[in-house]
Design an enzyme around this catalytic site. Structure first.
Site, PDB file in Angstrom:
ATOM      1  N   GLU A  13     -16.285   6.505   3.738  1.00  0.00           N
ATOM      2  CA  GLU A  13     -15.668   6.034   4.991  1.00  0.00           C
ATOM      3  C   GLU A  13     -15.614   7.194   5.971  1.00  0.00           C
ATOM      4  OE1 GLU A  13     -11.462   5.140   4.926  1.00  0.00           O
ATOM      5  OE2 GLU A  13     -11.203   6.093   2.988  1.00  0.00           O
ATOM      6  N   LYS A  50      -2.557   6.587   1.327  1.00  0.00           N
ATOM      7  CA  LYS A  50      -2.387   7.085   2.694  1.00  0.00           C
ATOM      8  C   LYS A  50      -1.458   8.301   2.677  1.00  0.00           C
ATOM      9  CE  LYS A  50      -2.689   4.679   7.065  1.00  0.00           C
ATOM     10  NZ  LYS A  50      -4.135   4.680   7.290  1.00  0.00           N
ATOM     11  N   ARG A  62       0.839  -1.205   0.000  1.00  0.00           N
ATOM     12  CA  ARG A  62       0.000   0.000   0.000  1.00  0.00           C
ATOM     13  C   ARG A  62       0.876   1.258   0.000  1.00  0.00           C
ATOM     14  NH1 ARG A  62      -4.497   0.309   4.589  1.00  0.00           N
ATOM     15  NH2 ARG A  62      -2.686   0.872   5.852  1.00  0.00           N
TER      16      ARG A  62
HETATM   17  C1  PLP Z   1      -5.273   3.916   7.590  1.00  0.00           C
HETATM   18  C2  PLP Z   1      -6.682   4.203   7.167  1.00  0.00           C
HETATM   19  C3  PLP Z   1      -7.718   3.264   7.328  1.00  0.00           C
HETATM   20  C4  PLP Z   1      -7.530   1.955   8.045  1.00  0.00           C
HETATM   21  O1  PLP Z   1      -6.654   1.098   7.402  1.00  0.00           O
HETATM   22  P1  PLP Z   1      -6.002  -0.147   8.172  1.00  0.00           P
HETATM   23  O2  PLP Z   1      -5.048  -0.688   7.174  1.00  0.00           O
HETATM   24  O3  PLP Z   1      -7.097  -1.099   8.477  1.00  0.00           O
HETATM   25  O4  PLP Z   1      -5.364   0.391   9.388  1.00  0.00           O
HETATM   26  C5  PLP Z   1      -8.968   3.584   6.842  1.00  0.00           C
HETATM   27  N1  PLP Z   1      -9.214   4.774   6.242  1.00  0.00           N
HETATM   28  C6  PLP Z   1      -8.254   5.704   6.091  1.00  0.00           C
HETATM   29  C7  PLP Z   1      -8.587   6.992   5.433  1.00  0.00           C
HETATM   30  C8  PLP Z   1      -6.967   5.446   6.537  1.00  0.00           C
HETATM   31  O5  PLP Z   1      -6.021   6.382   6.381  1.00  0.00           O
END
Ligand code: PLP
Length: 341
Positions: free
Chosen positions: A220, A184, A82
């Site tokens: 989300e 991210k 990722r």
């Molecule tokens: C990091 C993150 C998540 C959660 O991801 P995990 O890999 O399960 O920790 C969900 N949404 C956003 C916007 C994120 O930055």
């Protein structure tokens, strides 16, 4: 190995400086090997690309002690891939994925004294990140980068059990179609801070973001994906190109199908459907699952049938199974648990 003298049970979710961190520099088109260092400060140019144009991305994962005393982490290869996706989208050089996992292992080993003991509920949070480090004033990608990993012990996300939360539908957008919602990037968080501070002031734990184009579909929250359970026990989770692909959510989809025999649907979820779900939750590394009890849409309350007292029954099964796998009490699918020491 002697553990640090830390009151594990009273840890919150904050930064505590540990002994070592990993640093590697990208210069002249190549990554150097990287080293562990005691220096927790970053010294960069006042004109560094990250400071001017926010060229930075990050990851987050945890190391913890299992019942039989091993230190492990959960699916770090997915964090590596990722992060590679994030870097490509931000015109940053990819730190090789196998080296990423090795660096995570090295960093945790070097800070083993900070990994909370089994049963404390606390974990060691690991933060890999990268940023443009050389001076950039014309708008373009930096030529030099730094990749770092630090870790910090954190307390159980929910002290005294996970209570359902109340969230609100947010009038601002988190991510544009064809934008950066699926990576991210620090910039996604910078522009969500206004909304989360406002949500907290209004008494809501989180914002529910809808799709920016039509405002009819669930995306989300600022930092967690949604899961829903229908009245007939189907696991439903929103699909969109502007949602961050949560590793917890992807793991829960497999747990739901393979361990709990649930039907799993990864599809567009209209906000209109939310009132008909039996259970709702947020998922991410930090809390695994936070149950959602109430969703407020401009004064109109949607009460999730599982209520405000406890997790719904399916949510609880999902939570117990995934955390059981993580803690070594339930057999994990091949490759999910990376043993560190
Ligand atoms: C990091 C993150 C998540 C959660 O991801 P995990 O890999 O399960 O920790 C969900 N949404 C956003 C916007 C994120 O930055």
């Amino acid at each position: 190995m002697e553990k640090k003298n830390i009151d594990w049970s009273s840890l919150g979710f904050g930064y505590i400086k540990t002994d070592k961190r990993f640093v590697a520099n990208f210069k002249n088109g190549a990554w150097e090997e990287g080293v562990l260092t005691e220096d927790s400060n970053v010294v960069i140019s006042e004109c560094a690309g990250v400071l001017q144009y926010a060229q930075t991305c990050f990851e987050g994962l945890k190391a913890y002690t299992t019942e039989d005393g091993k230190i492990v982490c959960f699916r770090p290869d997915l964090n590596a891939s990722r992060m590679a996706d994030s870097c490509k989208r931000l015109q940053m050089p990819v730190f090789p994925e196998d080296k990423f996992v090795e660096a995570v292992v090295e960093t945790v080993k070097a800070n083993a004294a900070y990994v909370p003991p089994f049963g404390s509920g606390a974990t060691l949070y690991i933060r890999p990140y990268m940023f443009g480090s050389n001076p950039v004033i014309g708008v373009k990608p930096a030529d030099e980068y730094q990749f770092r990993i630090f870790c910090t012990p954190v307390g159980p996300y929910f002290k005294g059990g996970a209570k359902p939360i109340t969230i609100r539908v947010c009038d601002y957008d988190r991510a544009a179609p064809h934008g950066t919602g699926h990576i991210k990037a620090g910039l996604n968080y910078a522009m969500s801070l206004y909304q989360i501070v406002d949500a907290h002031e209004q008494g809501y734990a989180e914002n529910m973001y809808l799709d920016a184009a039509t405002r009819t579909k669930v995306e989300e929250t600022g930092g967690a994906n949604f899961i829903f359970i229908t009245k007939d026990g189907t696991f439903v989770t929103p699909k969109s190109d502007s949602i961050l692909p949560s590793i917890t959510r992807r793991s829960l989809m497999i747990v739901a199908e393979k361990y709990l025999g649930m039907k799993v649907e990864h599809r567009e979820v209209y906000f209109d459907e939310v009132k008909d779900f039996a259970e709702a939750g947020l998922c991410g590394t930090a809390a695994v699952i936070s149950p959602v009890g109430k969703i407020v849409d401009h004064g109109k309350e949607i009460l999730i049938p599982s209520g405000m007292e406890e997790m719904g029954p399916w949510t609880k099964k999902l939570y117990d199974t995934l955390t059981g796998i993580q803690m070594g009490k339930i057999e994990a699918p091949e490759g999910w648990i990376k043993e560190i020491m």
